[in-house]
Write a protein that holds these residues in place. Structure first.
Motif, PDB file in Angstrom:
ATOM      1  N   UNK C 648      68.457  -0.205  42.888  1.00  0.00           N
ATOM      2  CA  UNK C 648      68.955   0.404  43.901  1.00  0.00           C
ATOM      3  C   UNK C 648      70.497   0.240  43.755  1.00  0.00           C
ATOM      4  N   UNK C 649      70.983  -0.870  43.239  1.00  0.00           N
ATOM      5  CA  UNK C 649      72.486  -1.183  43.011  1.00  0.00           C
ATOM      6  C   UNK C 649      72.865   0.145  41.694  1.00  0.00           C
ATOM      7  N   UNK C 651      71.616   3.113  41.011  1.00  0.00           N
ATOM      8  CA  UNK C 651      71.690   4.400  41.384  1.00  0.00           C
ATOM      9  C   UNK C 651      72.713   4.565  42.346  1.00  0.00           C
ATOM     10  N   UNK C 652      73.040   3.624  43.434  1.00  0.00           N
ATOM     11  CA  UNK C 652      73.967   3.810  44.263  1.00  0.00           C
ATOM     12  C   UNK C 652      75.414   3.829  43.539  1.00  0.00           C
ATOM     13  N   UNK C 655      76.122   7.197  42.002  1.00  0.00           N
ATOM     14  CA  UNK C 655      76.624   8.072  42.792  1.00  0.00           C
ATOM     15  C   UNK C 655      78.175   7.667  43.200  1.00  0.00           C
TER      16      UNK C 655
END
Lengths: 285, 159, 759
Positions: C648-649, C651-652, C655
């Motif tokens: 999650x870290x 991919x975030x 972006x």
């Protein structure tokens, strides 16, 4: 960012609403969906003493489709248009342009009247209105009057609506069968106001030549307007690569785009040419 | 000014300044702090609530405008204990980090799937484009909403 | 770590999600105290000027207004916002006063605070305050700052606040001898962290107990308590900083800002609780900006593509003041210019410039995103000039595993030496290419398909983490047999409640459900350093491992006594202790009173994560639109605690990097007015923008510097995004000779490059 103080009224009839406006003059503002007005108030760019909410005024949310065209009540919302079974067939350009407007939640509240009355130069519906010779209905103390879209938009957030008038409806003339059309816009992100956009339609004569070409442009000036020079290059001609290129070139010279932090003027000028080109290609295909 | 409406199935009557937003009314008057304010100008979507079945921005709606309406907030979408299938899908896919935008994502996704339980990935992305998340990059949120479709199809079948 | 690996490495669903998904989180705006008042800030509408006076009489006469505080009310000398990280004395003259006195230096600078019965009334009162400012010319760019026609701090004599040097080897000699050199100027635009939960505080002064409680703490509560105590003339133990749920930081939230002082000050001044929640408009001009830099950098290489040296100069636009961590980006931009590459000779200088704009601070990958753009662009330019494959050039120049530890350039002042610790850059690059499908995609290089030009590129990065000096943890065996973990780390949305619970569960050898994690607030442990520089998992997690070992050793004699066995016969399991014969005593039966053990993990060596990122873009030459069709990244973090949160870290972070590369920009006019002051103008990525992002996180080379073997991993993939996307755009538009030297790659900017390239 809290709203400035104001009074609120939700009259039951159009007459009452008009009377409230007449009594309060420019201190009153009309509230419909609020999706453009409320941000303006949140930033305290306006400070009305009274908001006149049209939510209870009857018949303002109507969508009428008939032989003479399409009439949208001022309180009809983007989601109403999107879900209306017959509208895409009755006015495909209007239906297509509406798909580009804002985001899901905004579309559930945002109204036709709000978009027209607040007159953002990049808003989609005003562009379609000028391209389609739409007629706007204004109700005032003296009754109704009608204003053509070409005379309605006077500048950013400036229209022909008098302080004691309410925009009640917009009428789009009947859409002939086999009409050619396209809507093209370019926005930085899905749902954003476009950097520029083009709404166009035309009919073909027996020889396959374009006639009654109408090209409306948004985001390229302080108001939506038609591209008369580009239209003129097309009328009476076949829609092919050469005429499309000529129309695009004409479009780029007849716009006078504003320069702002979103895009420089020459970019918008080139973008209008690109969008005219792509829209004409799409319409012809 | 008085306004009476229904929140999460309960009737409430409030007496508020006309300028109070529905979001502030829910949060400060009714104590429903699950509805978050991230921008107060209608861009971020954190304040999304469901009014008569439709997702709307409660920061752009006045409390007095809600008179007579039926409102659902994230609290109203949460079962007594545990998580709804939609919420469980968010958790499974790690579709939240800081969790601030999450109530708006959940209300928006619920409104969408209630009407369109077959929404595809493009439609989900389009609808969620009105909700800003700064943590996840959206990929897991879309996965979670797509997975939750099954539960809404089932509900539709049962009703 | 000796504990069995049951929880660590598992993609456990997060504990915090249960409340956050149900709308039961407790963010600062959700906190209310009885009798509280509300604050609003009057902020300067003028970028630069002499502040002649503030007349609040009319505002004070408004019903519901309790006070209007101005600089005069704060006493003399005016308290200043101190520098938390690398507090060099040279920077002190540039510290921000808590309220503008004498001068205003940026649009958004706090000039007065209104305290009223509601935030709406407080905002009404702002319109009634008359501010008298004699405008001065605004300094809005490097040329004006260097020309020094107007000085923000005349007593300093220059608009340059500081100079940093990064040196390694003998760059000038290397350039002298090099076959090939190229020098270019690059710029990165001003943008920011833009966490979603606006900042806010509720402060309450207890007159009888002379104690201050502050809700809304984040990131570095202990450091901020120190600052607050000093500026308010209190002892540290008179202040409790309380952290609830925190809606993102990315480096920016939780740093000490003027409001961190002004709200507690107002609460004490008025003797009533005061609440303030930032609105988004003020956030955009008040919270730290970041990234704005100009880099004039030169690369030297052999003709077969071995990079020999880098030299040059960076100028960061630091805005009007040096804030708590304002020196990090300029210093990092010099030290990390070499990134993951083996470059023997370096001489880089960074100057920080003061301008009439919002002050700057760290934003995820500070001073790393920027030089990565510069260096990755220079590598591609060099490959093109030399007729080499940019992929081969990267392989040739990456620091090989057998050269680690590998020293980076040494910084002065605040001298620091750091080395790349352990990792395999080449393996990560190869894995990235495989995940991305490089061989198929590279065939599209420069091709025009349906009117769009395609380009692919890959870049390599390092991520520093685990800043010291230490972190504390305390673990308490409660009488019910559960374990309470108290930690000096902070939660900013990254899920540390879950991650730390996993570490504690394994370190204690007990199930996850038996552990409760408490963190963030100053009441839990004596000292804490919080969450920045990707340090929480490594530092806080290692402290937990040590505290768990200490607690079990403390429990051993208790268990031995209960079991009647020798100390070394005691074995701990999930339920409690047992002896060699299988006789057992449960944790809840070990002691009537809680048993507590504390430990401190100290570490001065940074961890480094390594990775690669590849991107495929398509560019519409007519509109200038860059579409990101696919991104794949790899990263080695040494040891994964929770693969789901880690991914999650990643991919975030990617972006966010795409936002900074393609969308986000703070635009100022020549008067120093911020033109992008709404979220309709400052463009954050939305769900439709970047649908295809894939990350692969690996555990190849554990860190040698901590018992977990973990490495900081909260920032990584944002770092290479600007450089990789710019190189992909250059590849796509190679036929036009377009070479991006500036971010953002917005449609108008890409279109402009094409206009200038097309003859």
């Amino acid at each position: 960012m809290k709203f400035p103080a104001f009074d609120y009224a939700a009259p039951d009839s159009l007459d009452e609403a008009v009377a409230l406006l007449a009594a309060h003059g420019e201190d009153a503002m009309v509230l419909a969906g609020g999706q453009s007005l409320m941000p303006i108030l949140a930033f305290r760019m306006a400070a009305p003493s009274l908001l006149v909410d049209l939510k209870k005024v009857p018949a303002l949310d109507r969508i009428d489709i008939g032989a003479e065209g399409v009439t949208l009540g001022a309180r009809s919302r983007w989601c109403d248009i999107e879900r209306h079974a017959g509208l895409a067939a009755a006015h495909p350009l209007l239906a297509e342009a509406t798909r580009h407007i804002a985001h899901y939640q905004i579309r559930n509240r945002g109204t036709v009247g709000g978009s027209l009355a607040l007159a953002d130069p990049a808003a989609e519906l005003p562009g379609v209105a000028v391209a389609c010779d739409a007629l706007l209905t204004l109700a005032g103390p003296g009754g109704e009057r009608h204003v053509a879209a070409a005379e309605f938009f006077l500048g950013p957030m400036t229209t022909a609506i008098a302080p004691d008038e309410i925009l009640t409806a917009v009428h789009f003339p009947a859409w002939p069968e086999n009409r050619r059309w396209a809507f093209q816009e370019f926005a930085r992100r899905k749902g954003d106001f476009a950097l520029a956009g083009v709404a166009l339609h035309y009919d073909l004569d027996a020889q396959g030549r374009a006639r009654d070409m109408r090209i409306g442009v948004i985001g390229a000036s302080d108001r939506p307007h038609r591209l008369h020079a580009a239209e003129a290059t097309m009328n009476g001609s076949a829609v092919d690569a050469a005429t499309i290129a000529a129309a695009a070139a004409a479009a780029s010279t007849e716009v006078s785009p504003m320069e702002d932090h979103h895009a420089p003027a020459d970019y918008r000028r080139a973008l209008v040419a690109t969008l005219v080109e792509r829209a004409l290609q799409e319409a012809a295909s | 000014m008085k306004a009476a409406f229904e929140v999460n199935g309960e009737s409430v009557e409030v007496d508020v300044e006309p300028r109070l937003s529905l979001a502030d009314c829910l949060r400060d008057v009714l104590g429903l702090t699950g509805t978050h304010l991230g921008c107060e100008h209608g861009v971020c979507g954190a304040c999304t609530v469901i009014v008569d079945g439709q997702a709307v921005r409660s920061c752009l709606t006045l409390a007095v405008q809600a008179d007579g309406e039926r409102i659902t907030t994230v609290e109203g979408l949460s079962p007594e204990a545990g998580l709804s299938p939609l919420q469980a899908a968010f958790r499974k896919h790690h579709a939240l980090q800081c969790g601030f935008c999450t109530p708006g994502m959940v209300t928006t996704a619920h409104a969408l799937l209630s009407e369109e339980p077959d929404a595809d990935a493009d439609r989900v992305r389009e609808v969620l484009s009105g909700n800003i998340c700064r943590c996840t990059g959206y990929v897991p949120i879309v996965e979670a909403v797509l997975e939750a479709r099954a539960a809404y199809r089932k509900m539709e079948g049962e009703s | 770590m000796s504990a069995p690996n049951r929880l660590i490495g598992s993609a456990l669903e997060r504990v915090e999600d249960l409340r956050l998904l149900r709308g039961r989180g407790q963010f600062v705006a959700d906190i209310n105290r009885p009798d509280q008042l509300h604050a609003a800030f009057l902020r300067s509408a003028v970028a630069h000027g002499m502040l002649r006076g503030v007349d609040a009489a009319e505002a004070l006469s408004l019903d519901g207004v309790h006070a209007v505080l101005t600089a005069r009310d704060l006493g003399s000398p005016m308290p200043l916002l101190p520098i938390r990280l690398q507090p060099l004395p040279e920077l002190e003259p540039f510290c921000q006063p808590m309220l503008a006195d004498e001068k205003v230096r940026y649009v958004g600078e706090p000039v007065a605070v209104v305290i009223a019965d509601s935030s709406a009334i407080a905002e009404d009162a702002l319109d009634l305050i008359a501010v008298d400012i004699d405008p001065l010319p605004a300094i809005t760019n490097r040329d004006q700052a260097e020309a020094a026609g107007t000085l923000l701090f005349p007593e300093h004599g220059s608009n340059v606040s500081m100079r940093w040097n990064a040196v390694k080897g003998d760059a000038d000699a290397a350039f002298e001898a090099a076959d090939y050199t190229r020098r270019e100027t690059f710029t990165v635009q001003r943008h920011a962290a833009l966490f979603m939960e606006p900042r806010g505080f509720v402060a309450e002064w207890d007159t009888d107990a002379e104690k201050l409680s502050v809700w809304g703490a984040a990131k570095v509560a202990f450091a901020n308590r120190k600052i607050l105590a000093a500026t308010m003339g209190l002892e540290r133990d008179q202040i409790d900083m309380i952290e609830g749920d925190v809606g993102g930081s990315f480096g920016s939230r939780g740093e000490f800002y003027p409001e961190d002082f002004l709200i507690p000050f107002a609460a004490r001044h008025l003797g009533r609780p005061v609440k303030w929640v930032e609105d988004r408009r003020e956030h955009l001009m008040a919270a730290n900006h970041a990234r704005q830099i100009e880099c004039d950098v030169e690369i030297a290489a052999t003709r077969d593509g071995k990079i020999l040296a880098l030299r040059g100069t960076n100028w960061t636009d630091n805005g009007a003041y040096i804030r708590t961590n304002g020196s990090i980006a300029p210093r990092n931009a010099a030290q990390f210019m070499s990134g993951a590459y083996d470059i023997e000779h370096i001489r880089l200088t960074s100057y920080s410039l003061t301008t009439n704009k919002t002050p700057t601070g760290t934003y995820r990958g500070p001073g790393r995103f920027e030089p990565d753009f510069v260096r990755e662009r220079l590598i591609d330019l060099m490959a093109k000039d030399l007729g080499l494959d940019p992929l081969d050039v990267r392989r040739r120049n990456l620091v090989p595993a057998d050269k680690m530890p590998y020293p980076l350039a040494t910084m002065t002042p605040f001298e620091s030496v750091t080395s790349l610790d352990s990792g395999d850059n080449h393996a990560l690059l190869d894995r990235c290419l495989a995940e991305f499908g490089w061989d198929e995609k590279v065939a599209l290089q420069g091709q025009c398909i349906d009117g769009r030009y395609h380009g692919v590129s890959v870049g390599c990065f390092i991520e520093g983490g685990a800043a010291g000096p230490s972190e504390d943890a305390r673990i308490v065996l409660e009488s019910d047999g559960s374990f309470a973990v108290y930690l000096g780390s902070a939660g900013v949305g990254q899920g540390i409640e879950t991650i730390m619970g996993q570490i504690a569960g394994d370190a204690l050898g007990v199930p996850f459900e038996r552990v409760r994690v408490h963190y963030g607030s100053t009441a839990y442990v004596a000292e804490g350093f919080g969450s920045f520089h990707s340090r929480s998992t490594v530092m806080g997690g290692s402290a937990i491992v040590l505290a768990a070992e200490a607690l079990l050793e403390k429990l051993r004699p208790i268990a031995a006594a209960a079991l009647g066995c020798a100390l070394d016969a005691v074995v701990f399991d999930e339920e409690g202790a047992r002896d060699a014969d299988g006789k057992a005593v449960a944790f809840d039966a070990l002691s009537d009173a809680p048993v507590s053990a504390e430990a401190r993990f100290e570490n001065k060596k940074y961890t480094y994560s390594y990775g690669s990122l590849a991107a495929h873009v398509a560019v519409d030459p007519k509109t200038g639109q860059v579409d990101v069709l696919d991104i794949a990244s790899t990263k080695d973090v040494g040891r994964m605690i929770n693969p789901a949160t880690l991914n999650g870290q990643s991919v975030g972070s990617i972006v966010q990097g795409l936002g900074g590369t393609l969308l986000e920009e703070f635009v100022y006019d020549s008067e120093g007015q911020l033109l992008t002051g709404t979220l309709a103008d400052y463009l954050l990525p939305t769900a439709t923008d970047f649908p295809n992002i894939r990350s692969t996180v690996l555990e190849l080379a554990p860190s040698p510097h901590n018992p977990l073997g973990a490495k900081g991993a909260g920032e990584g993939e944002i770092i290479p995004v600007g450089g990789v996307i710019a190189n992909a755009v250059a590849q796509a538009l190679a036929g036009f000779g377009v070479e991006p030297m500036a971010l953002p790659l917005s449609p108008p900017n890409v279109w402009r490059m094409l206009q200038e390239a097309i003859p």
